[in-house]
Motif scaffolding. Structure first.
Motif, PDB file in Angstrom:
ATOM      1  N   SER A  62       9.282  43.233 -52.006  1.00 46.10           N
ATOM      2  CA  SER A  62       8.930  42.103 -51.651  1.00 46.10           C
ATOM      3  C   SER A  62       8.564  41.154 -52.918  1.00 46.10           C
ATOM      4  CB  SER A  62       7.569  42.359 -50.863  1.00 46.10           C
ATOM      5  OG  SER A  62       7.779  43.075 -49.822  1.00 46.10           O
ATOM      6  N   GLU A  63       8.763  39.959 -52.862  1.00 50.56           N
ATOM      7  CA  GLU A  63       8.459  38.959 -53.933  1.00 50.56           C
ATOM      8  C   GLU A  63       7.050  38.937 -53.651  1.00 50.56           C
ATOM      9  OE1 GLU A  63      10.028  35.276 -56.370  1.00 50.56           O
ATOM     10  OE2 GLU A  63      11.001  35.722 -54.722  1.00 50.56           O
ATOM     11  N   VAL A  64       6.247  38.798 -55.016  1.00 52.41           N
ATOM     12  CA  VAL A  64       5.128  38.530 -54.870  1.00 52.41           C
ATOM     13  C   VAL A  64       4.799  37.342 -56.079  1.00 52.41           C
ATOM     14  CG1 VAL A  64       3.978  40.891 -54.636  1.00 52.41           C
ATOM     15  CG2 VAL A  64       4.237  40.298 -56.925  1.00 52.41           C
ATOM     16  N   PRO A  65       3.651  36.437 -55.552  1.00 52.10           N
ATOM     17  CA  PRO A  65       3.756  35.367 -56.606  1.00 52.10           C
ATOM     18  C   PRO A  65       3.269  35.759 -57.927  1.00 52.10           C
ATOM     19  CG  PRO A  65       1.824  35.359 -54.517  1.00 52.10           C
ATOM     20  CD  PRO A  65       2.979  36.675 -54.536  1.00 52.10           C
ATOM     21  N   LYS A  66       3.683  34.947 -58.802  1.00 48.78           N
ATOM     22  CA  LYS A  66       3.282  35.181 -59.905  1.00 48.78           C
ATOM     23  C   LYS A  66       1.691  34.189 -60.307  1.00 48.78           C
ATOM     24  CE  LYS A  66       5.918  34.831 -63.590  1.00 48.78           C
ATOM     25  NZ  LYS A  66       6.791  34.320 -64.678  1.00 48.78           N
ATOM     26  N   PRO A  67       0.912  34.725 -61.173  1.00 49.67           N
ATOM     27  CA  PRO A  67      -0.134  33.818 -61.461  1.00 49.67           C
ATOM     28  C   PRO A  67       0.121  32.592 -61.921  1.00 49.67           C
ATOM     29  CG  PRO A  67      -0.386  36.038 -62.339  1.00 49.67           C
ATOM     30  CD  PRO A  67       0.791  35.962 -62.013  1.00 49.67           C
ATOM     31  N   GLU A  68      -0.633  31.665 -61.691  1.00 47.79           N
ATOM     32  CA  GLU A  68      -0.592  30.309 -61.771  1.00 47.79           C
ATOM     33  C   GLU A  68      -0.158  29.873 -63.380  1.00 47.79           C
ATOM     34  OE1 GLU A  68       0.735  26.825 -60.420  1.00 47.79           O
ATOM     35  OE2 GLU A  68       0.008  28.216 -59.036  1.00 47.79           O
ATOM     36  N   ASP A  69      -0.914  30.735 -64.089  1.00 49.11           N
ATOM     37  CA  ASP A  69      -0.703  30.487 -65.702  1.00 49.11           C
ATOM     38  C   ASP A  69       0.373  30.804 -65.994  1.00 49.11           C
ATOM     39  OD1 ASP A  69      -3.540  29.476 -65.749  1.00 49.11           O
ATOM     40  OD2 ASP A  69      -4.330  31.155 -66.513  1.00 49.11           O
ATOM     41  N   LEU A  70       1.383  31.629 -65.278  1.00 49.67           N
ATOM     42  CA  LEU A  70       2.598  32.249 -65.769  1.00 49.67           C
ATOM     43  C   LEU A  70       3.725  31.696 -65.098  1.00 49.67           C
ATOM     44  CD1 LEU A  70       1.483  36.100 -65.713  1.00 49.67           C
ATOM     45  CD2 LEU A  70       1.289  34.340 -67.803  1.00 49.67           C
ATOM     46  N   VAL A  71       3.605  30.738 -64.164  1.00 47.48           N
ATOM     47  CA  VAL A  71       4.753  30.339 -63.415  1.00 47.48           C
ATOM     48  C   VAL A  71       5.720  29.450 -64.372  1.00 47.48           C
ATOM     49  CG1 VAL A  71       5.171  28.919 -61.523  1.00 47.48           C
ATOM     50  CG2 VAL A  71       3.574  30.532 -61.191  1.00 47.48           C
ATOM     51  N   ALA A  72       5.126  28.760 -65.128  1.00 45.26           N
ATOM     52  CA  ALA A  72       5.843  27.816 -65.991  1.00 45.26           C
ATOM     53  C   ALA A  72       6.764  28.649 -66.845  1.00 45.26           C
ATOM     54  CB  ALA A  72       4.932  26.883 -66.617  1.00 45.26           C
ATOM     55  N   ARG A  73       6.569  30.023 -67.128  1.00 41.84           N
ATOM     56  CA  ARG A  73       7.521  30.756 -67.955  1.00 41.84           C
ATOM     57  C   ARG A  73       8.876  30.986 -67.340  1.00 41.84           C
ATOM     58  NH1 ARG A  73       3.363  35.078 -70.567  1.00 41.84           N
ATOM     59  NH2 ARG A  73       1.993  33.539 -71.509  1.00 41.84           N
ATOM     60  N   GLY A  74       8.855  30.939 -66.090  1.00 42.83           N
ATOM     61  CA  GLY A  74      10.104  31.354 -65.390  1.00 42.83           C
ATOM     62  C   GLY A  74       9.890  32.816 -64.747  1.00 42.83           C
ATOM     63  N   GLY A  75      11.110  33.222 -63.998  1.00 47.66           N
ATOM     64  CA  GLY A  75      10.933  34.777 -63.662  1.00 47.66           C
ATOM     65  C   GLY A  75      10.213  34.682 -62.554  1.00 47.66           C
ATOM     66  N   CYS A  76      10.345  36.253 -61.806  1.00 52.09           N
ATOM     67  CA  CYS A  76       9.845  36.477 -60.472  1.00 52.09           C
ATOM     68  C   CYS A  76       9.272  37.881 -60.621  1.00 52.09           C
ATOM     69  CB  CYS A  76      10.762  35.958 -59.615  1.00 52.09           C
ATOM     70  SG  CYS A  76      12.380  36.572 -59.874  1.00 52.09           S
ATOM     71  N   TRP A  77       8.263  38.028 -59.674  1.00 51.05           N
ATOM     72  CA  TRP A  77       7.857  39.516 -59.469  1.00 51.05           C
ATOM     73  C   TRP A  77       7.998  40.046 -58.333  1.00 51.05           C
ATOM     74  CZ3 TRP A  77       2.061  39.039 -61.968  1.00 51.05           C
ATOM     75  CH2 TRP A  77       2.296  38.470 -63.370  1.00 51.05           C
ATOM     76  N   PHE A  78       8.288  41.456 -58.218  1.00 52.06           N
ATOM     77  CA  PHE A  78       8.475  42.013 -56.895  1.00 52.06           C
ATOM     78  C   PHE A  78       7.523  43.308 -56.946  1.00 52.06           C
ATOM     79  CE2 PHE A  78      12.211  40.050 -58.283  1.00 52.06           C
ATOM     80  CZ  PHE A  78      12.475  39.128 -57.414  1.00 52.06           C
TER      81      PHE A  78
END
Length: 126
Positions: free
Chosen positions: A29-45
């Protein structure tokens, strides 16, 4: 102590291919990245057991061909089903080391960015 996450890398713009492998292929399942890290790109599962894999953007991108996360599935049947789903999603699965890890059956694959991933399951249900 227990494992929280493992990070692998993708090139800039590689998030959709990562989603195809980790979400569609592995079933995480994809999980949201913390808002402070979103600009770095990538994705978490996240796996159903709670362990996470973080796909971070790296430039230049060098895939991890030897170092790898290994996901333990509940059964050999679940392993076979996951491998079948990966192949149907367009990823190769290598069974050449199927019986080389005592007490387990396993396979290896590579995500869409060339990072090695191991899948294994206990042999108790064979």
């Amino acid at each position: 102590m227990r494992l929280h996450h493992v990070q692998v890398a993708c090139p800039p713009g590689g998030e959709e291919l990562a989603r195809r492998f980790y979400a569609d292929g592995l079933g995480l399942s994809e999980v949201p990245k913390p808002e402070d890290l979103v600009a770095r790109g990538g994705c978490w599962f996240r796996s159903p057991g709670g362990a996470e894999i973080h796909v971070g953007v790296e430039e230049p991108h060098l895939p991890a061909r030897k170092a790898h996360p290994a996901f333990l599935l509940d059964s050999a049947h679940a392993l076979e089903a996951t491998a079948t789903r990966l192949v149907a999603t367009g990823f190769e699965v290598d069974w050449s080391q199927r019986d080389t890890f005592p007490g387990h059956v396993r396979c290896h694959t590579f995500d869409g960015h060339g990072n090695r991933v191991e899948l294994l399951a206990p042999v108790t249900d064979w």
